[in-house]
Motif scaffolding. Structure first.
Motif, PDB file in Angstrom:
ATOM      1  N   CYS A  58      24.235  13.506 -24.454  1.00  0.00           N
ATOM      2  CA  CYS A  58      25.543  13.991 -24.912  1.00  0.00           C
ATOM      3  C   CYS A  58      26.647  12.939 -24.812  1.00  0.00           C
ATOM      4  CB  CYS A  58      25.934  15.229 -24.102  1.00  0.00           C
ATOM      5  SG  CYS A  58      27.134  16.305 -24.880  1.00  0.00           S
ATOM      6  N   GLN A 122      36.917  11.760 -22.619  1.00  0.00           N
ATOM      7  CA  GLN A 122      35.601  11.270 -22.959  1.00  0.00           C
ATOM      8  C   GLN A 122      35.560   9.771 -22.731  1.00  0.00           C
ATOM      9  OE1 GLN A 122      34.797  11.809 -27.152  1.00  0.00           O
ATOM     10  NE2 GLN A 122      36.935  11.556 -27.690  1.00  0.00           N
ATOM     11  N   LEU A 203      23.553  18.491 -29.271  1.00  0.00           N
ATOM     12  CA  LEU A 203      24.084  17.729 -28.141  1.00  0.00           C
ATOM     13  C   LEU A 203      24.085  16.239 -28.449  1.00  0.00           C
ATOM     14  CD1 LEU A 203      22.457  19.540 -25.078  1.00  0.00           C
ATOM     15  CD2 LEU A 203      24.849  19.623 -25.791  1.00  0.00           C
ATOM     16  N   VAL A 206      26.858  15.434 -30.756  1.00  0.00           N
ATOM     17  CA  VAL A 206      28.136  15.340 -30.047  1.00  0.00           C
ATOM     18  C   VAL A 206      28.302  13.951 -29.452  1.00  0.00           C
ATOM     19  CG1 VAL A 206      29.468  16.195 -28.084  1.00  0.00           C
ATOM     20  CG2 VAL A 206      28.282  17.812 -29.573  1.00  0.00           C
ATOM     21  N   GLU A 210      31.421  13.054 -32.104  1.00  0.00           N
ATOM     22  CA  GLU A 210      31.949  14.377 -31.759  1.00  0.00           C
ATOM     23  C   GLU A 210      32.879  14.944 -32.833  1.00  0.00           C
ATOM     24  OE1 GLU A 210      34.422  16.695 -28.227  1.00  0.00           O
ATOM     25  OE2 GLU A 210      33.685  14.655 -27.899  1.00  0.00           O
ATOM     26  N   THR A 213      30.797  16.340 -35.643  1.00  0.00           N
ATOM     27  CA  THR A 213      30.058  17.527 -35.203  1.00  0.00           C
ATOM     28  C   THR A 213      30.981  18.740 -35.155  1.00  0.00           C
ATOM     29  OG1 THR A 213      28.642  16.099 -33.846  1.00  0.00           O
ATOM     30  CG2 THR A 213      28.555  18.457 -33.409  1.00  0.00           C
ATOM     31  N   ALA A 214      32.216  18.542 -34.681  1.00  0.00           N
ATOM     32  CA  ALA A 214      33.194  19.637 -34.653  1.00  0.00           C
ATOM     33  C   ALA A 214      33.559  20.066 -36.068  1.00  0.00           C
ATOM     34  CB  ALA A 214      34.436  19.201 -33.889  1.00  0.00           C
ATOM     35  N   HIS A 218      30.726  23.231 -35.021  1.00  0.00           N
ATOM     36  CA  HIS A 218      30.223  23.404 -33.664  1.00  0.00           C
ATOM     37  C   HIS A 218      31.374  23.301 -32.659  1.00  0.00           C
ATOM     38  CE1 HIS A 218      26.008  23.197 -34.912  1.00  0.00           C
ATOM     39  NE2 HIS A 218      26.338  22.190 -35.693  1.00  0.00           N
ATOM     40  N   THR A 220      32.357  21.821 -29.827  1.00  0.00           N
ATOM     41  CA  THR A 220      31.888  20.692 -29.021  1.00  0.00           C
ATOM     42  C   THR A 220      32.329  20.797 -27.567  1.00  0.00           C
ATOM     43  OG1 THR A 220      33.816  19.375 -29.685  1.00  0.00           O
ATOM     44  CG2 THR A 220      31.822  19.172 -31.026  1.00  0.00           C
ATOM     45  N   ARG A 221      33.495  21.355 -27.328  1.00  0.00           N
ATOM     46  CA  ARG A 221      33.966  21.498 -25.950  1.00  0.00           C
ATOM     47  C   ARG A 221      33.071  22.448 -25.168  1.00  0.00           C
ATOM     48  NH1 ARG A 221      40.191  22.984 -26.777  1.00  0.00           N
ATOM     49  NH2 ARG A 221      39.140  24.546 -28.084  1.00  0.00           N
ATOM     50  N   LYS A 224      29.729  20.657 -24.446  1.00  0.00           N
ATOM     51  CA  LYS A 224      29.833  19.694 -23.346  1.00  0.00           C
ATOM     52  C   LYS A 224      29.963  20.405 -21.999  1.00  0.00           C
ATOM     53  CE  LYS A 224      33.270  17.266 -25.036  1.00  0.00           C
ATOM     54  NZ  LYS A 224      34.284  16.179 -25.160  1.00  0.00           N
TER      55      LYS A 224
END
Length: 333
Positions: A58, A122, A203, A206, A210, A213-214, A218, A220-221, A224
């Motif tokens: 991840c 991140q 994962l 992400v 990220e 992916t968002a 998805h 993402t938060r 994670k």
């Protein structure tokens, strides 16, 4: 399913069987002292898998992952020593294991909500914050008299397995080795099942990108946070095994030093594979002994040099590069 996918799956399965079968056969070729030592390293291997899950899958680099390892170790120790307020008579290893999973998981979940939902940290920012958390946690445990303070807790009982009035302590090297090996296999199978699932694919997405992916819908938060929580629970489980094997816990288990060590194990083993991260912990621990005999006090410098060279030239890690070349073929990068 394509021929290439079948080949990768078959070769990966073959490597898994060879590795776990080889570990199971070790007591046949080494002495009792070495068996007990490797049992301890298996615990470190489980800890390494917990970090490889968030870092390699991840992209969450944590410089304070030992916080969760230490929380599990202290939870196990306080329980089996009968030091839990109101539960002094409950010294079951089973209860200790449950708390060693729950306490780090809850702590990681609460912390993760600040990290991922608050500032959305991140990369280097997350690593630095986790470093600060590890330093603060170690200072707190050093000054907390209830948990032994600087001296820690001594005489932690070994794991006691039992039911229906029968009990057995995992104390002798051989039962301890196989008990820890079974625990490592179970953790590996569960985590590998996650990694190979559709959720595991997300994962990795992400970790790779990220924002994209968002954009695909998805959360993402939440992803994670969930993997961070699971990783902490696995690290706490490893900590509980450590406390029961070594018979003590102390503040360094929850601080920066061990957090750095596990980063080296995973980086040299290979963060992209749970198996190579697991083996990395064992191999590096064995190598530390060899380097200590060869280089004396300068062994840490030698290990650091190997780490730097590996990060520059072998981003998959020493074992990870060999693993990938065998699985995918020499011509594949």
């Amino acid at each position: 399913m394509s021929a290439l996918t079948n080949r990768l799956r078959d070769r990966r399965l073959a490597v898994d069987l060879v590795v776990w079968g080889g570990l199971a056969a070790l007591p046949l070729v080494v002495g009792a002292w070495q068996v007990g030592q490797i049992a301890q390293y298996l615990t470190y291997g489980i800890f390494a898998m917990s970090l490889a899950l968030i870092w390699g899958q991840c992209g969450l680099l944590s410089f304070g992952h030992a916080v969760f390892f230490g929380l599990g170790a202290y939870a196990m120790s306080l329980t089996t020593l009968g030091m839990l307020p109101g539960l002094e008579g409950w010294t079951s290893s089973y209860l200790g294991m449950v708390l060693a999973l729950i306490v780090p998981a809850v702590g990681a979940n609460i912390l993760g909500r600040f990290l991922f939902y608050g500032r959305g940290l991140q990369g280097a920012q997350l690593a630095i914050v986790m470093l600060a958390v590890a330093v603060i946690a170690e200072r707190i445990m050093t000054r907390w008299g209830y948990a032994g303070g600087m001296n820690g807790l001594m005489s932690v009982p070994p794991i006691e397995l039992g039911a229906f009035g029968l009990s057995y302590e995992l104390y002798d090297p051989l039962p301890l080795f196989y008990g820890t090996l079974v625990a490592a296999v179970i953790v590996y199978v569960l985590l590998e099942t996650l990694v190979r699932s559709r959720r595991g694919v997300v994962l990795r997405a992400v970790g790779a990108d990220e924002p994209r992916t968002a954009f695909l819908g998805h959360d993402t938060r939440a992803l994670k946070l969930s993997v961070f929580t699971l990783s902490a629970a696995v690290a706490g489980f490893a900590g509980a095994l450590f406390a029961s094997q070594f018979g003590f816990v102390s503040p360094p288990l929850i601080g920066f030093t061990l957090s750095t060590e596990v980063l080296i194990w995973v980086a040299l083993g290979g963060r992209r594979s749970l198996l190579t991260a697991f083996l990395g912990a064992i191999v590096v621990r064995l190598a530390e002994n060899a380097l200590g005999d060869l280089l004396g006090p300068a062994w840490l410098l030698g290990l650091g040099l190997i780490f730097v060279l590996c990060m520059i030239f072998l981003p998959r890690g020493l074992l990870g590069e060999a693993y990938w070349r065998f699985i995918a073929g020499r011509g594949v990068r």
